[in-house]
Design a protein around this motif. Sequence first.
Motif, short mmCIF file in Angstrom:
data_model
loop_
_atom_site.label_atom_id
_atom_site.label_comp_id
_atom_site.label_asym_id
_atom_site.label_seq_id
_atom_site.Cartn_x
_atom_site.Cartn_y
_atom_site.Cartn_z
N UNK A 96 0.85 -1.18 0.00
CA UNK A 96 0.00 0.00 0.00
C UNK A 96 0.90 1.24 0.00
N UNK A 97 0.52 2.27 -0.75
CA UNK A 97 1.34 3.48 -0.84
C UNK A 97 0.80 4.63 0.01
N UNK A 98 1.48 5.78 -0.10
CA UNK A 98 1.11 6.95 0.71
C UNK A 98 -0.32 7.42 0.42
N UNK A 99 -0.70 7.38 -0.87
CA UNK A 99 -2.04 7.84 -1.24
C UNK A 99 -3.11 7.00 -0.54
N UNK A 100 -2.92 5.68 -0.56
CA UNK A 100 -3.86 4.76 0.12
C UNK A 100 -3.88 5.03 1.62
N UNK A 101 -2.71 5.34 2.16
CA UNK A 101 -2.58 5.61 3.60
C UNK A 101 -3.37 6.87 3.98
N UNK A 102 -3.20 7.94 3.21
CA UNK A 102 -3.90 9.20 3.52
C UNK A 102 -5.41 9.06 3.34
N UNK A 103 -5.81 8.38 2.27
CA UNK A 103 -7.25 8.26 1.99
C UNK A 103 -7.97 7.46 3.07
N UNK A 104 -7.24 6.57 3.74
CA UNK A 104 -7.85 5.77 4.82
C UNK A 104 -7.63 6.44 6.17
N UNK A 105 -7.15 7.67 6.16
CA UNK A 105 -6.82 8.42 7.38
C UNK A 105 -5.82 7.65 8.27
N UNK A 106 -4.89 6.97 7.61
CA UNK A 106 -3.82 6.28 8.35
C UNK A 106 -4.20 4.88 8.82
N UNK A 107 -5.45 4.48 8.58
CA UNK A 107 -5.86 3.14 9.03
C UNK A 107 -5.05 2.06 8.31
N UNK A 108 -4.87 2.22 7.01
CA UNK A 108 -4.07 1.27 6.24
C UNK A 108 -2.64 1.80 6.13
N UNK A 109 -1.69 0.95 6.44
CA UNK A 109 -0.28 1.39 6.47
C UNK A 109 0.31 1.54 5.07
#
Length: 287
Positions: free
Chosen positions: A177-190
């Motif tokens: 998972x990348x930074x974009x995925x991390x931000x969109x999940x509000x940090x839930x996904x690493x």
Amino acid sequence: MAPSTLTALAEEKTLQASFVRDEDERPKVAYNQFSNDIPVISLAGIDDVDGKRGEICKKIVEACEDWGVFQVVDHGVDTKLVSEMTPCKLLEVLSEAMGLEKEALTKACVDMDQKVVVNFYPKCPQPDLTLGLKRHTDPGTITLLLQDQVGGLQATRDNGKTWITVQPVEGAFVVNLGDHGHYLSNGRFKNADHQAVVNSNCSRLSIATFQNPAPDATVYPLKIREGEKPILEEPITFAEMYRRKMSKDLELARLKKLAKEQQQLKEKEAENEKPKLEAKPLEEILA
Ligand SMILES: O=C(O)CCC(=O)C(=O)O
């Protein structure tokens, strides 16, 4: 003279000085000391809503919360097709896990841009002193990596204190998972913190497929759970997110270089002081 090709580089007996990394960046775990901590998930049955789907989705979501890295195997499906289909499927699963419509993450990308990178790591005479690819997180939404059976991909989930080497699995894709995925999940996904190490036995090959949003796609959490604060102060574009990431990396590198130079200066000064102390007569020192 420095070798001009990668194959010539692989025959070198010592590592060129320019490849030597600072001690804190060097590998802590060997390329072939494999860990089973990263789950290997079969996608067979993911479309079977009344069957296996729930169980598969649970495993994917847990892996994203835990590491941001997992491996997927999907037997009997052509590799090219898997690389095209899998990111869409995974984004659907993660959207649903956030309580959103299936297409939410894909829509947030506006236009998915796929970039393929082939990494070739020549065998290395002194692998303990260097890295094939330095520690990083991928900027995009999700990355699929196909690696050979040599091994060398490592991940950390405690900010670099401990590392694990991902066990190569025939026909599997490693999903990061990348930074974009991390931000969109509000940090839930690493966003998977990873690097690649090399070895002195054989060269290694990996192929990464990066799924990136459009440069002007908005980066902001799609879902903020009760009791959480947004991890971004304001919505920004993906281009701006990337620019901030790069300038932060450059600033860190600058500060590290400065600290190293200051340390070397201190050591030099201490070295210059030494003869003066030694030159003093013992009685004077003891007085
Ligand atoms: O080769 C690997 O195992 C890692 C590749 C990677 O992290 C990248 O291409 O960004």
